[in-house]
Enzyme design. Structure first.
Site, short mmCIF file in Angstrom:
data_model
loop_
_atom_site.label_atom_id
_atom_site.label_comp_id
_atom_site.label_asym_id
_atom_site.label_seq_id
_atom_site.Cartn_x
_atom_site.Cartn_y
_atom_site.Cartn_z
N TYR A 152 -1.08 6.95 2.75
CA TYR A 152 -0.36 7.81 3.71
C TYR A 152 0.64 7.01 4.54
O TYR A 152 1.80 7.40 4.68
CB TYR A 152 -1.36 8.51 4.65
CG TYR A 152 -2.24 9.48 3.93
CD1 TYR A 152 -1.76 10.72 3.56
CD2 TYR A 152 -3.55 9.15 3.59
CE1 TYR A 152 -2.57 11.62 2.88
CE2 TYR A 152 -4.36 10.03 2.91
CZ TYR A 152 -3.86 11.26 2.56
OH TYR A 152 -4.66 12.15 1.87
N GLU A 186 -18.16 16.56 4.82
CA GLU A 186 -17.26 17.21 3.84
C GLU A 186 -17.81 17.07 2.42
O GLU A 186 -17.71 18.00 1.61
CB GLU A 186 -15.85 16.61 3.94
CG GLU A 186 -15.16 17.00 5.25
CD GLU A 186 -13.65 16.90 5.19
OE1 GLU A 186 -13.14 15.96 4.56
OE2 GLU A 186 -12.98 17.76 5.79
N LYS A 235 -7.32 24.11 6.95
CA LYS A 235 -7.54 22.83 6.25
C LYS A 235 -6.55 22.72 5.07
O LYS A 235 -5.97 21.66 4.83
CB LYS A 235 -8.99 22.78 5.75
CG LYS A 235 -9.34 21.53 4.98
CD LYS A 235 -9.59 20.36 5.87
CE LYS A 235 -9.95 19.14 5.07
NZ LYS A 235 -9.58 17.90 5.71
N ASN A 272 1.83 -1.46 -4.72
CA ASN A 272 0.55 -0.72 -4.71
C ASN A 272 -0.23 -1.07 -5.96
O ASN A 272 0.34 -1.30 -7.03
CB ASN A 272 0.82 0.79 -4.66
CG ASN A 272 -0.41 1.59 -4.29
OD1 ASN A 272 -0.92 1.47 -3.17
ND2 ASN A 272 -0.91 2.39 -5.20
N LYS A 273 -1.55 -1.05 -5.80
CA LYS A 273 -2.48 -1.39 -6.89
C LYS A 273 -2.24 -0.52 -8.13
O LYS A 273 -2.24 -0.99 -9.24
CB LYS A 273 -3.88 -1.12 -6.35
CG LYS A 273 -4.96 -1.94 -6.95
CD LYS A 273 -6.28 -1.64 -6.26
CE LYS A 273 -6.72 -2.77 -5.38
NZ LYS A 273 -8.02 -2.57 -4.75
N GLY A 289 0.82 -1.21 0.00
CA GLY A 289 0.00 0.00 0.00
C GLY A 289 0.85 1.25 0.00
O GLY A 289 1.75 1.41 0.83
N ALA A 327 -5.76 9.95 8.48
CA ALA A 327 -4.50 10.11 7.75
C ALA A 327 -3.42 10.62 8.70
O ALA A 327 -2.25 10.24 8.60
CB ALA A 327 -4.70 11.10 6.61
#
Ligand code: FAD
Ligand code: NAD
Length: 404
Positions: free
Chosen positions: A13, A170, A378, A37-38, A10, A318
Site C-alpha cells: 500500500y 476477520e 467494508k 518488490n519481491k 516494497g 493500510a
C-alpha cells in the site's frame, strides 16, 4: 548534472502509493524512480484472511504491478531486498545491488511471535499470498483426510486462532462461512469441527467499542466459535498449543491447525541494516524521514508514529500506509524542487472489521455500524484502495460488488 535516483522498496500500500504519486510529481528529466518488490504482483494484505480461509481465490487478492505504474517513468525491478547499506547509499538484493540518493522503505510487517516457543515451526501466520495459500490448503487437507484414517482423529477438525485482534476476528468470520462448505464437501458432521480463539487480553478486540465487540462475539459464537478470553498461548507443539489462564495450570489444546494472528512487527531488514527501531518499526520524524538519515523515508508497517492525543503509537494499518505514501511522494518531490517538506498527520476515517461475507462491525466518521451496512462499507473501503492506486479500471477488474 546527474539526476537523483529514488528507490522505493516494497510495492504494498505505502510503496505503490508513493510510486504512483511520484510518477506524476517528478519529471523523467528531474529524477530516476525505481520500484523494487519481491513479486511481480501486489497483494491486498487486507484481504488475505479471505484467501487463507478459502472464501476468496488468491488470484482475486493480487494484481500485476506493471499494470498500475507508468513504465516510462518508473523502472520496476522484481527482487528481494536483504540489507540497506546506509553509509554507501545502496540496497543489497538477493541478486545484485541498487544505489540510491533517496530511499523509501515500505516493506510491510512480519508476524511477531514474542519469542513464544514452537510458533515459528508449528503455527501459520496470515502474512502474504504464499502463506494464505498454504493455510487454505492445509485446512482443506485436514477435512479431506478425516475419513481416510483408521482412527478418525478429532483434532484434525480443530482450528485454533491465536489473538482476537482485527486479523483474528476477520479470519474467524471467514471460517464461519467456509466450514459449512467444507463439511458439505467432505461429508463431515459440523458438530465435530471446533474453532477456538485464544485471546490473552480480558476482551475480544481490546480497546474497540464494547457494543460492537459484543455484536461480533455473539455473531461468531453463533457460527460455532469458542472464545478463550484472558488466556495466553504459551507454546506451540506438533500436536497443538499450550495455553494458560492467569495462575491456573497450563492446558494443552490438541489442534491440527494453529493460526497465529496475535501481532506484527516491522520488516527484519530494518534491524539487520542497523537502523534504530522498536520491534522493527522506525520512529520516523514528522516528515517521515529517519532521524539522522535524512535521505531515507520509512512508511507503512515499518514506521512508527506516536498519536500525541493518547501518547501511543498509531496502529499499523493500510489506511495510514496509503496516506503516508502520498505525503512521502510530496516530500521527495519537495526535496527535488527545493521546497519545504510537510508533516504527516493521519486522517483516520474509521475502522471496519468484517465478520464474513455479509456481516461486519465498524465505526465510520464517528458513527457505529453493524450488519449489512457495515459489510457494504467494508467493500467500499476495499474498492477505494484499488481506486486510489489503479483507478476505475482496477476497481472493475478486482473490486467487490457482491453487496447484498
Ligand atoms: P504491505 O502492504 O504489506 O506491502 C509490503 C510489500 O513489500 C509487499 O508487496 C511485499 O511483497 C514486499 N516485500 C516484503 N519484503 C520484501 C523484501 N525483502 N524485498 C522486496 N519486497 C519485499 N489495515 C487497514 O487499514 N484496514 C483493514 O481492513 C486491514 N485489514 C487487514 C487484514 C489482514 C488479514 C491483515 C494481515 C492486515 C490488515 N490490515 C488492515 C493492516 C494492513 O494490511 C497493513 O497495515 C498494510 O498492509 C501495511 O502496508 P505496507 O505498505 O506497510 O506493507
Ligand atoms: P493486534 O496486535 O491488533 O492484535 C493481536 C491480539 O493478540 C491482541 O488482542 C493481543 O492481546 C493478542 N495476543 C498477544 N499475545 C497473545 C498470546 N500469547 N496469546 C493469545 N493472544 C495474544 O494484531 P492484528 O489483529 O494482527 O492487527 C495488526 C494491525 O493490522 C493492527 O493495526 C490492526 O488495526 C490492523 N488490522 C486492521 C483490520 C481492519 O481494520 N479491519 C483488520 C486486520 C488488521
Amino acid at each position: 548534472m546527474r539526476k537523483p535516483k529514488i528507490v522505493i522498496l516494497g510495492a504494498g500500500y505505502g510503496g505503490l502509493m508513493t510510486a504512483t504519486r511520484l510518477q506524476k510529481a517528478v519529471g523523467t528529466n528531474e529524477a530516476d524512480i525505481v520500484l523494487i518488490n519481491k513479486n511481480d504482483y501486489h497483494y491486498e494484505t487486507t484481504w488475505l484472511h479471505e484467501a487463507s480461509a478459502g472464501t476468496l481465490h488468491h488470484d482475486r487478492v493480487r494484481y500485476d504491478i506493471s499494470g498500475v505504474i507508468d513504465r516510462n517513468k518508473v523502472e520496476f525491478i522484481q527482487g528481494t531486498a536483504v540489507e540497506i547499506k546506509k553509509e554507501e547509499k545502496k540496497v543489497l538484493l538477493e541478486n545484485g545491488e541498487v544505489e540510491y540518493d533517496y530511499l523509501v522503505v515500505a516493506l510491510g510487517g512480519e508476524s511477531e511471535t514474542f519469542g513464544i516457543k514452537g510458533l515459528k515451526e508449528y503455527a501459520f501466520s496470515i502474512v502474504n499470498v504464499n502463506a494464505a495459500r498454504q493455510i487454505r490448503e492445509h485446512i482443506e487437507l485436514q477435512f479431506a483426510t478425516y475419513h481416510t484414517e483408521e482412527e478418525k482423529k478429532d483434532e484434525r477438525l480443530t482450528i485454533v486462532v491465536g489473538g482476537a485482534g482485527f486479523t483474528g476476528i476477520e479470519f474467524l468470520g471467514e471460517l464461519g462461512n467456509r466450514i459449512p462448505e467444507l463439511c458439505h464437501e467432505y461429508d463431515i458432521d459440523i458438530h465435530k469441527v471446533k474453532v477456538i480463539c485464544v485471546e490473552a487480553a480480558p476482551m475480544v478486540l481490546p480497546g474497540f467499542d464494547p457494543d460492537l465487540v459484543e455484536y461480533a462475539v455473539a455473531h461468531l459464537e453463533k457460527k460455532g466459535v469458542e472464545f478463550r478470553i484472558g488466556t495466553a498461548i504459551k507454546e506451540a507443539t506438533p500436536e497443538g498449543i499450550i495455553v494458560a489462564k492467569g495462575e491456573e495450570e497450563p492446558e494443552e489444546i490438541k489442534a491440527a491447525t494453529v493460526v497465529w494472528a496475535a501481532g506484527i512487527r516491522g520488516n527484519a531488514i530494518i534491524e539487520k541494516s542497523g537502523i534504530e527501531a522498536m520491534r522493527g518499526r522506525v520512529k520516523v520524524n514528522l516528515d517521515l524521514r529517519v532521524p539522522e538519515h535524512e535521505n531515507i523515508f520509512v512508511i507503512g508497517d515499518c514506521s512508527l508514529m506516536i498519536n500525541e492525543e493518547i501518547n501511543r503509537p498509531y496502529p499499523p494499518t493500510a489506511q495510514i500506509a496509503m496516506q503516508q505514501g502520498e505525503t512521502c511522494a510530496k516530500n521527495i518531490a519537495a526535496l527535488i524542487h527545493n521546497k519545504p517538506l510537510e508533516n504527516f498527520k493521519p486522517d483516520i476515517k474509521g475502522t471496519v472489521c468484517s465478520l464474513g461475507e455479509n456481516d461486519a462491525i465498524g465505526v465510520v466518521f464517528g458513527k457505529k455500524l453493524v450488519g449489512k451496512k457495515a459489510s457494504f462499507m467494508k467493500k467500499v473501503v476495499d474498492n477505494r484502495s484499488l481506486y486510489m492506486i489503479g483507478g476505475a479500471g482496477l476497481v472493475l477488474k478486482k473490486g467487490k460488488f457482491n453487496v447484498l
